[in-house]
Design a protein around this motif. Structure first.
Motif, mmCIF file in Angstrom:
data_model
loop_
_atom_site.group_PDB
_atom_site.id
_atom_site.type_symbol
_atom_site.label_atom_id
_atom_site.label_comp_id
_atom_site.label_asym_id
_atom_site.label_seq_id
_atom_site.Cartn_x
_atom_site.Cartn_y
_atom_site.Cartn_z
ATOM 1 N N ALA A 53 0.825 -0.729 0.136
ATOM 2 C CA ALA A 53 -0.129 -0.033 -0.101
ATOM 3 C C ALA A 53 0.982 1.017 0.027
ATOM 4 O O ALA A 53 0.306 2.184 -0.843
ATOM 5 C CB ALA A 53 -0.927 -0.476 0.864
ATOM 6 N N ILE A 54 1.738 0.996 0.681
ATOM 7 C CA ILE A 54 3.051 2.223 0.721
ATOM 8 C C ILE A 54 3.119 2.251 -0.460
ATOM 9 O O ILE A 54 3.613 3.421 -0.768
ATOM 10 C CB ILE A 54 3.982 1.846 1.944
ATOM 11 N N LEU A 55 3.663 1.928 -1.289
ATOM 12 C CA LEU A 55 4.312 1.727 -2.792
ATOM 13 C C LEU A 55 3.201 2.104 -3.896
ATOM 14 O O LEU A 55 3.729 2.655 -4.776
ATOM 15 C CB LEU A 55 5.115 -0.008 -3.203
ATOM 16 N N SER A 56 1.891 1.844 -3.478
ATOM 17 C CA SER A 56 1.318 2.281 -4.636
ATOM 18 C C SER A 56 1.758 3.951 -4.436
ATOM 19 O O SER A 56 1.007 4.474 -5.250
ATOM 20 C CB SER A 56 -0.087 1.418 -4.366
ATOM 21 N N THR A 57 0.842 4.262 -3.062
ATOM 22 C CA THR A 57 0.931 5.877 -2.150
ATOM 23 C C THR A 57 1.983 6.290 -3.157
ATOM 24 O O THR A 57 2.176 7.447 -4.010
ATOM 25 C CB THR A 57 0.218 5.452 -0.774
#
Length: 248
Positions: free
Chosen positions: A215-219
């Motif tokens: 999720a952090i990578l996506s953001t």
């Protein structure tokens, strides 16, 4: 707090020094490896010897890190050291100052000092409110981050980073904590696991960690595409790769 310092020839080649100004802390985080240490403060002559060494160092970019405990409990030593470096630092070169703090003591005096001396400041953070280290500390840190950004916006953006301390107590909210910091204008965010034993950690949490990191990578990719910046430090390329890039 006394220390055995290098001989004069070694002092002349100093590159980086971490000065533990105090072992005291205003918090008692259950996972801290320093909780059982006696609270002690570095004597000024010890720190002054370090400054003298940095002043004669032949390194092109020497560094001095103020560490703890909680170093802002010894802000008088930090102020005195900065003043001494300005008075007798290496000719034509600046000694870069760094510190790591839990952020709860970032009052007006501390903010002014850190910004005035361009101190690279790393702030430790447990995460969103329900995961924070002690009652009331989340609200204090949230307010201090806002005050830091209001008083010194350029310094906050360019010289302040936040490291989320991750363990079994907050791994499920890692992405939420990341988003919280992004929403408050933090531009450099890192993650660090506990240094001490984490009794609550289980193998199954690895899947939770992977989900949160995804999720952090996506953001981070969204922010990169929109601004060209990478907020999560672990996703940034090494500095030497960035320095070696060319544009057509």
């Amino acid at each position: 707090m006394n220390s055995i310092l290098p001989s004069e020839p070694l002092l002349s080649s100093l590159r980086s020094v971490e000065a533990v100004l105090t072992t005291a802390c205003n918090l008692s985080c259950s996972y801290c490896y320093q909780n059982r240490r006696e609270a002690r403060t570095m004597a000024w002559p010890v720190l002054e010897r370090v400054i003298d060494g940095l002043a004669v160092s032949d390194h092109p970019a020497p560094k001095l890190s103020f560490m703890g405990g909680e170093p802002l409990l010894a802000i008088e030593l930090m102020e005195r050291a900065a003043a001494a470096l300005e008075a007798r630092g290496p000719a034509g070169r600046r000694v870069e100052l760094l510190t790591s703090t839990n952020g709860t003591l970032l009052d007006g005096r501390a903010i002014s000092f850190l910004a005035r001396h361009d101190v690279d400041t790393q702030i430790s953070f447990d995460g969103v409110a329900q995961e924070h280290r002690a009652p009331g500390t989340f609200e204090v840190l949230e307010g201090n981050l806002a005050e830091l950004a209001r008083r010194q916006p350029e310094f906050f953006r360019n010289r302040c980073s936040v490291t989320i301390t991750v363990g079994s107590h907050n791994v499920h909210d890692l992405a939420d904590s990341f988003h919280f910091l992004i929403d408050r204008g933090v531009t450099a965010i890192a993650v660090a696991p506990l240094f001490t034993h984490d009794a609550g950690w289980k193998v199954g949490l690895i899947e939770d960690l992977a989900r949160e990191m995804a999720a952090i990578l996506s953001t981070s990719l969204e922010i990169l595409n929109a601004t060209g910046e990478i907020p999560f430090s672990s996703f940034r390329p090494p500095e030497d790769e960035v320095a070696g890039q060319t544009t057509a």
